[in-house]
Design an enzyme around this catalytic site. Structure first.
Site, short mmCIF file in Angstrom:
data_model
loop_
_atom_site.label_atom_id
_atom_site.label_comp_id
_atom_site.label_asym_id
_atom_site.label_seq_id
_atom_site.Cartn_x
_atom_site.Cartn_y
_atom_site.Cartn_z
N LYS A 13 0.84 -1.21 0.00
CA LYS A 13 0.00 0.00 0.00
C LYS A 13 0.87 1.26 0.00
CE LYS A 13 -2.15 -1.10 3.85
NZ LYS A 13 -1.41 -2.33 4.20
N ARG A 88 -9.69 0.94 8.93
CA ARG A 88 -9.16 -0.38 9.31
C ARG A 88 -10.23 -1.21 10.00
NH1 ARG A 88 -3.59 0.34 8.72
NH2 ARG A 88 -2.41 -1.09 9.97
N ARG A 123 11.99 -5.25 4.51
CA ARG A 123 11.55 -3.86 4.32
C ARG A 123 12.47 -2.89 5.06
NH1 ARG A 123 5.58 -1.81 5.41
NH2 ARG A 123 5.81 -2.91 7.38
N ARG A 156 11.41 -1.06 10.63
CA ARG A 156 10.33 -0.74 11.56
C ARG A 156 10.28 -1.74 12.71
NH1 ARG A 156 4.92 0.47 8.13
NH2 ARG A 156 4.04 -0.88 9.74
N ARG A 167 -0.20 -8.95 13.39
CA ARG A 167 -0.83 -7.93 12.53
C ARG A 167 -1.68 -8.59 11.44
NH1 ARG A 167 4.20 -4.74 10.70
NH2 ARG A 167 2.74 -3.61 9.39
P1 AP5 Z 1 4.74 -1.63 1.86
O1 AP5 Z 1 4.41 -0.79 0.67
O2 AP5 Z 1 5.48 -1.01 2.97
O3 AP5 Z 1 3.41 -2.35 2.40
P2 AP5 Z 1 2.18 -1.77 3.18
O4 AP5 Z 1 0.97 -2.43 2.62
O5 AP5 Z 1 2.19 -0.27 3.19
O6 AP5 Z 1 2.50 -2.36 4.62
P3 AP5 Z 1 2.42 -1.72 6.06
O7 AP5 Z 1 3.10 -2.70 6.97
O8 AP5 Z 1 2.90 -0.31 6.10
O9 AP5 Z 1 0.92 -1.74 6.31
P4 AP5 Z 1 0.21 -1.77 7.60
O10 AP5 Z 1 -1.13 -1.50 7.08
O11 AP5 Z 1 0.33 -2.96 8.45
O12 AP5 Z 1 0.99 -0.64 8.48
P5 AP5 Z 1 0.56 0.80 8.94
O13 AP5 Z 1 1.77 1.64 8.91
O14 AP5 Z 1 -0.65 1.26 8.23
O15 AP5 Z 1 5.52 -2.93 1.32
C1 AP5 Z 1 6.06 -3.89 2.22
C2 AP5 Z 1 7.43 -4.37 1.70
O16 AP5 Z 1 7.25 -5.09 0.48
C3 AP5 Z 1 8.40 -3.21 1.38
O17 AP5 Z 1 9.70 -3.58 1.70
C4 AP5 Z 1 8.26 -3.04 -0.17
O18 AP5 Z 1 9.45 -2.53 -0.74
C5 AP5 Z 1 7.97 -4.46 -0.60
N1 AP5 Z 1 7.09 -4.53 -1.77
C6 AP5 Z 1 6.08 -3.69 -2.11
N2 AP5 Z 1 5.49 -4.09 -3.25
C7 AP5 Z 1 6.16 -5.23 -3.63
C8 AP5 Z 1 6.00 -6.12 -4.75
N3 AP5 Z 1 5.06 -5.94 -5.68
N4 AP5 Z 1 6.83 -7.17 -4.80
C9 AP5 Z 1 7.79 -7.39 -3.86
N5 AP5 Z 1 7.99 -6.57 -2.79
C10 AP5 Z 1 7.16 -5.50 -2.69
O19 AP5 Z 1 0.12 0.54 10.46
C11 AP5 Z 1 1.04 0.26 11.49
C12 AP5 Z 1 0.31 0.20 12.83
O20 AP5 Z 1 -0.28 1.49 13.12
C13 AP5 Z 1 -0.85 -0.78 12.91
O21 AP5 Z 1 -0.41 -2.09 13.24
C14 AP5 Z 1 -1.71 -0.14 14.01
O22 AP5 Z 1 -1.19 -0.41 15.30
C15 AP5 Z 1 -1.56 1.34 13.72
N6 AP5 Z 1 -2.58 1.88 12.80
C16 AP5 Z 1 -2.36 2.46 11.60
N7 AP5 Z 1 -3.50 2.83 11.03
C17 AP5 Z 1 -4.49 2.48 11.88
C18 AP5 Z 1 -5.90 2.58 11.82
N8 AP5 Z 1 -6.53 3.13 10.76
N9 AP5 Z 1 -6.61 2.09 12.87
C19 AP5 Z 1 -6.00 1.55 13.95
N10 AP5 Z 1 -4.66 1.41 14.06
C20 AP5 Z 1 -3.90 1.87 13.02
#
Ligand code: AP5
Length: 214
Positions: A13, A88, A123, A156, A167
């Site tokens: 994402k 979420r 990552r 991270r 997660r």
């Molecule tokens: P990346 O693009 O970083 O993936 P992502 O989907 O953004 O993953 P996140 O871990 O950031 O998502 P998340 O939703 O768990 O975390 P968030 O920060 O929102 O890609 C991942 C890796 O793969 C990278 O190394 C990339 O280079 C690689 N990659 C990408 N595309 C690829 C491909 N096609 N092929 C191969 N490799 C590829 O949330 C973190 C925490 O914050 C949550 O756990 C929660 O505690 C809190 N939080 C955030 N938002 C909320 C909410 N709305 N409600 C409640 N808690 C929340």
């Protein structure tokens, strides 16, 4: 253009959000990045959410909804925005509706659980901008350094194997129900539901998403 990027942790994402925001000249609203910034700044919010984030659980809906409402009031949101990692939960989606936000598209990036672990372990992120890299799949030009600023990349804290498993569980229990929620709405009004196969190279997935959004 008001769009949601939906998908499990590690689906790509954040990676794809950068391309969409560039193409449409809209801001990326990543609740994860906003929370991590609060933790780094040592703000009161940061203190309240740090332990929850480290555990892999979700931060409470009240905190998130407040954070997003404040963000949507900023000037750069007038022409639209891209939500990354929000909503979420069904409650967060309902709060968005109650705030009168009419979405144009929901883009779901699908990636099987087995692939997620590989992505998370490699990552690396640039904390200042949220730019995302992978040691093998999407490496920076200079090892360990951000392409644009040259600053150091970090791993991270919630990318440890156990936390990633937690997660993923949280995603399936609390976030995946949003697929049905938005699919049911996509038949009515202007909302489009776009499914993207998230397996494949970053460029190919970018093309699929931008072509689908039009
Ligand atoms: P990346 O693009 O970083 O993936 P992502 O989907 O953004 O993953 P996140 O871990 O950031 O998502 P998340 O939703 O768990 O975390 P968030 O920060 O929102 O890609 C991942 C890796 O793969 C990278 O190394 C990339 O280079 C690689 N990659 C990408 N595309 C690829 C491909 N096609 N092929 C191969 N490799 C590829 O949330 C973190 C925490 O914050 C949550 O756990 C929660 O505690 C809190 N939080 C955030 N938002 C909320 C909410 N709305 N409600 C409640 N808690 C929340």
């Amino acid at each position: 253009m008001k769009t949601i990027l939906l998908g499990p942790p590690g689906a790509g994402k954040g990676t794809q959000a950068q391309f969409i925001c560039q193409a449409y000249d809209i801001p990326q609203i990543s609740t994860g990045d906003m929370l991590r910034a609060a933790v780094s700044a040592g703000s009161e919010l940061g203190h309240r959410v740090k332990a929850v984030m480290d555990s892999g659980a979700l931060v409470s809906d009240d905190i998130i909804i407040e954070l997003v409402k404040e963000r949507l009031a900023a000037d750069d949101c007038v022409n639209g925005y891209l939500f990354d990692g929000f909503p979420r939960t069904i409650s967060q989606a309902q709060a968005l509706e109650a705030a009168g936000v009419a979405l144009d598209a929901v883009v779901e990036i699908r990636v099987p659980d087995e692939e997620i672990a590989k992505r998370m372990s490699g990552r690396r992120v640039h904390p200042g901008s949220g730019r995302v890299y992978h040691l093998v799949y999407n490496p920076p030009q200079i090892e360990g350094r951000d392409d644009e600023t040259g600053e150091r990349l970090i791993q991270r804290g919630d990318d440890q194997e156990d936390t990633v498993r937690e997660r993923l569980g949280v995603y399936h229990d609390q976030t995946h129900p949003l697929v049905e929620f938005y699919l049911a709405k996509s038949g009515h009004g202007d909302l489009r539901y776009i499914e993207i196969d998230g397996l494949g190279d970053v460029e190919g997935i970018k093309r699929q998403i931008l072509n689908s959004l039009g």
